[in-house]
Design an enzyme around this catalytic site. Structure first.
Site, PDB file in Angstrom:
ATOM      1  N   ASP A  91      10.936  -6.973   8.221  1.00 50.12           N
ATOM      2  CA  ASP A  91      10.570  -6.040   7.157  1.00 50.12           C
ATOM      3  C   ASP A  91      10.354  -4.635   7.702  1.00 50.12           C
ATOM      4  O   ASP A  91      10.223  -3.681   6.931  1.00 50.12           O
ATOM      5  CB  ASP A  91       9.304  -6.513   6.425  1.00 50.12           C
ATOM      6  CG  ASP A  91       8.171  -6.824   7.379  1.00 50.12           C
ATOM      7  OD1 ASP A  91       8.324  -7.747   8.190  1.00 50.12           O
ATOM      8  OD2 ASP A  91       7.138  -6.147   7.329  1.00 50.12           O
TER       9      ASP A  91
ATOM     10  N   ARG B 247       0.845  -1.211   0.000  1.00 54.34           N
ATOM     11  CA  ARG B 247       0.000   0.000   0.000  1.00 54.34           C
ATOM     12  C   ARG B 247       0.870   1.247   0.000  1.00 54.34           C
ATOM     13  O   ARG B 247       0.488   2.278   0.550  1.00 54.34           O
ATOM     14  CB  ARG B 247      -0.950   0.015   1.194  1.00 54.34           C
ATOM     15  CG  ARG B 247      -0.289  -0.109   2.556  1.00 54.34           C
ATOM     16  CD  ARG B 247      -1.289   0.261   3.599  1.00 54.34           C
ATOM     17  NE  ARG B 247      -0.805  -0.002   4.954  1.00 54.34           N
ATOM     18  CZ  ARG B 247      -1.427   0.385   6.037  1.00 54.34           C
ATOM     19  NH1 ARG B 247      -2.552   1.057   5.954  1.00 54.34           N
ATOM     20  NH2 ARG B 247      -0.950   0.122   7.230  1.00 54.34           N
TER      21      ARG B 247
HETATM   22  P1  AMP Z   1       3.061  -3.899   8.155  1.00 49.34           P
HETATM   23  O1  AMP Z   1       2.266  -4.644   9.172  1.00 49.34           O
HETATM   24  O2  AMP Z   1       2.668  -2.470   8.000  1.00 49.34           O
HETATM   25  O3  AMP Z   1       4.532  -4.043   8.356  1.00 49.34           O
HETATM   26  O4  AMP Z   1       2.722  -4.535   6.732  1.00 49.34           O
HETATM   27  C1  AMP Z   1       3.068  -5.849   6.379  1.00 49.34           C
HETATM   28  C2  AMP Z   1       2.777  -6.076   4.912  1.00 49.34           C
HETATM   29  O5  AMP Z   1       1.388  -5.972   4.657  1.00 49.34           O
HETATM   30  C3  AMP Z   1       3.464  -5.107   3.967  1.00 49.34           C
HETATM   31  O6  AMP Z   1       3.840  -5.817   2.817  1.00 49.34           O
HETATM   32  C4  AMP Z   1       2.362  -4.119   3.664  1.00 49.34           C
HETATM   33  O7  AMP Z   1       2.554  -3.456   2.434  1.00 49.34           O
HETATM   34  C5  AMP Z   1       1.147  -5.018   3.617  1.00 49.34           C
HETATM   35  N1  AMP Z   1      -0.115  -4.298   3.892  1.00 49.34           N
HETATM   36  C6  AMP Z   1      -0.532  -3.777   5.060  1.00 49.34           C
HETATM   37  N2  AMP Z   1      -1.741  -3.201   4.920  1.00 49.34           N
HETATM   38  C7  AMP Z   1      -2.110  -3.347   3.623  1.00 49.34           C
HETATM   39  C8  AMP Z   1      -3.252  -2.963   2.843  1.00 49.34           C
HETATM   40  N3  AMP Z   1      -4.281  -2.312   3.375  1.00 49.34           N
HETATM   41  N4  AMP Z   1      -3.255  -3.293   1.526  1.00 49.34           N
HETATM   42  C9  AMP Z   1      -2.230  -3.965   0.971  1.00 49.34           C
HETATM   43  N5  AMP Z   1      -1.149  -4.359   1.656  1.00 49.34           N
HETATM   44  C10 AMP Z   1      -1.068  -4.058   2.960  1.00 49.34           C
HETATM   45 MG    MG Z   2       5.746  -2.515   7.557  1.00 48.82          MG
END
Ligand code: AMP
Ligand code: MG
Length: 485
Positions: free
Chosen positions: A254, A95
């Site tokens: 990540d 996103r």
């Molecule tokens: P995070 O928990 O923010 O570290 O995100 C983990 C993964 O989930 C990353 O690859 C983000 O880009 C993906 N991600 C989180 N929220 C969304 C969303 N609403 N749409 C698409 N991908 C998402």
């Molecule tokens: Mg992240």
């Protein structure tokens, strides 16, 4: 070398596009129906050489919603992998869109990234969007961290989209513009290791060294030197989190920046009552990312990082493993050393002696037992007005305090300076964060604006806003934070 820039224009240099194309997908942001500028960080824009944009709100909303791609930007979504709660996954910007790298007037390079800007090839089942409340939360807390003096990604803008975003409820949508010295993560190395040839891994390491650790260009064993440098940067960062009671909340690989900046403000929070087991993230059921476990997890994350570098460290796997292990095994010693140095400064101890470590340990033990507020105890010691009743009433604490006073009086002026620099009075307390975000969701931005202003001077005496030091007794026990909102 980037050249100086005093232009009244964008100054892009998109070096990421020179890397193997398996590392990204070219992707424009998805348009939004009604872009409206909510926040524009003028001071940061100035630092980036983007002050010329200030003032034209309509244009800002166009650029920072993703509706218009700025001239010279070459938008892409980055590929990466990561260990999430210990399990390996292929991820990537699901996103977010990297618009490009802006070179500022001093020649420094900054990623400009839109977050919440629509789907990408890495979105999996996600909608690619973000809620207004969580983007404002990131803006608020990342700015608070910056003013605390802690390395962090920053927030340049928040633009409302006029779209609804569905999470547990119906939300307003927004796009946040995130500024980072880069978005390269430990997880990017995991991705390169998974899919890259040895030449590609080598080229990537070379790129990262040039961009973030140029002093390593002449190292004999660059990969090993990079492991050590990144590990030291992470130690410095997490020690800084521990200084102010910050709980990152989702230290998956990540979300670990190679440049050592705090990144990913999803479920983070500040600790009030001192307890190393403190966790607020709704999905962290076993306390993997609890306040006091942050050093251990950083060590674990660095072991994952080391794994990605092994083929470059030495040809023979056993030799590489042994060399990497020698660096990793020194983590606890290095962390403890930096952490005690930081805690000594919090206590105003100018010239540490052998017995001072026990002074630190004892204080934390007493704070935990009496559920004393982490920030207020140190702020109270700093200004001689400790108002933690239970702690104050304890005989053991009085004894501790008498011993500390003797240490403090060795060089009182220097001690006081250290304490003022190390102990914030104003932090982004959970109940206040939620209060100002709720008002903002109902279109009242005054409380959020006021709070941002107060958080820009976290080391001020706090005399003008004593209410910011109050902690409601029943708030934290039911407080939860979330990822991906
Ligand atoms: P995070 O928990 O923010 O570290 O995100 C983990 C993964 O989930 C990353 O690859 C983000 O880009 C993906 N991600 C989180 N929220 C969304 C969303 N609403 N749409 C698409 N991908 C998402
Ligand atoms: Mg992240």
């Amino acid at each position: 070398m980037p050249t100086k820039n005093n232009k009244q224009d964008w100054n892009w240099q998109n070096s990421y596009l020179q890397l193997p194309d398996k590392l990204y997908s070219k992707q424009a942001p998805a348009p939004v129906p009604e872009p409206s500028l909510l926040y524009w960080n003028e001071a940061l824009a100035e630092q980036l050489g983007l002050a010329f944009l200030t003032g034209n709100e309509e244009r800002l909303a166009e650029f920072f919603s993703g509706n218009t791609v700025p001239p010279g930007a070459e938008p892409l979504a980055q590929a990466y992998a990561g260990h999430q709660f210990g399990g390996f996954n292929i991820l990537g910007d699901g996103r977010a869109i990297l618009l490009g790298e802006q070179i500022n007037p001093e020649g420094k390079r900054f990623d400009i990234q839109l977050k919440g800007s629509g789907q990408t090839p890495y979105s999996r089942r996600g909608d690619g969007r973000a809620t207004l409340s969580s983007m404002l939360r990131e803006y608020l807390i990342s700015e608070a961290m910056y003013h605390l003096g802690i390395p962090t990604t920053r927030s340049l803008a928040v633009v409302g989209t006029g779209q609804t975003v569905y999470r547990q409820k119906v939300n307003q949508g927004a796009v946040l513009t995130r500024i980072a010295s880069s978005h390269i993560r430990v997880g990017t190395f995991e991705y390169v290791r998974q899919y890259g040839t040895i030449e590609e891994i080598e080229a990537f390491v070379q790129y990262v060294i040039k961009r973030h650790y140029p002093e390593l260009e002449s190292a004999d064993n660059k990969a090993l030197a990079l492991l050590e440098a990144v590990m030291d940067k992470q130690i410095e960062l997490v020690v800084e989190w521990m200084r102010v009671g910050f709980i990152h909340g989702v230290m998956n690989t990540d979300n670990v920046s190679i440049a050592g900046e705090t990144i990913d403000y999803g479920p983070c929070a500040f600790m009030n009552a001192y307890d190393p087991r403190t966790v607020f993230s709704s999905i962290d059921r076993h306390g993997r990312y609890a306040f006091g476990n942050q050093p251990n997890i950083t060590h674990w994350n660095m072991a994952v990082f080391a794994g990605t570098l092994l083929p470059l460290i030495a040809e023979q796997e056993e030799v590489a493993t042994e060399q990497a292990r020698a660096v990793l095994d020194d983590f606890p010693r290095r962390f403890a050393q930096k952490w005690y140095q930081m805690m000594f400064r919090k206590l105003g101890i100018v010239k540490p002696e052998r017995t001072d470590a026990a002074l630190v340990d004892e204080l934390l033990e007493l704070m935990e037992r009496h559920q004393a507020d982490y920030t207020n105890v140190f702020a109270g010691l700093r200004n001689g007005q400790l108002q933690e009743e239970a702690l104050n009433a304890s005989f053991e604490f009085q004894d501790w305090h008498a011993r500390w006073k003797k240490r403090f009086e060795v060089m009182p002026t220097e001690a006081n300076t250290l304490m003022v620099q190390s102990n914030p009075v104003i932090i982004a307390r959970n109940h206040l964060v939620e209060e100002v975000l709720q008002a903002a969701e109902a279109s009242n931005y005054q409380p959020l604006n006021d709070f941002l202003k107060q958080l820009s001077k976290p080391y001020a005496s706090g005399d003008d806003a004593p209410e910011l030091q109050l902690v409601p007794s029943d708030f934290d026990s039911q407080y939860q934070t979330f990822c991906g909102t």
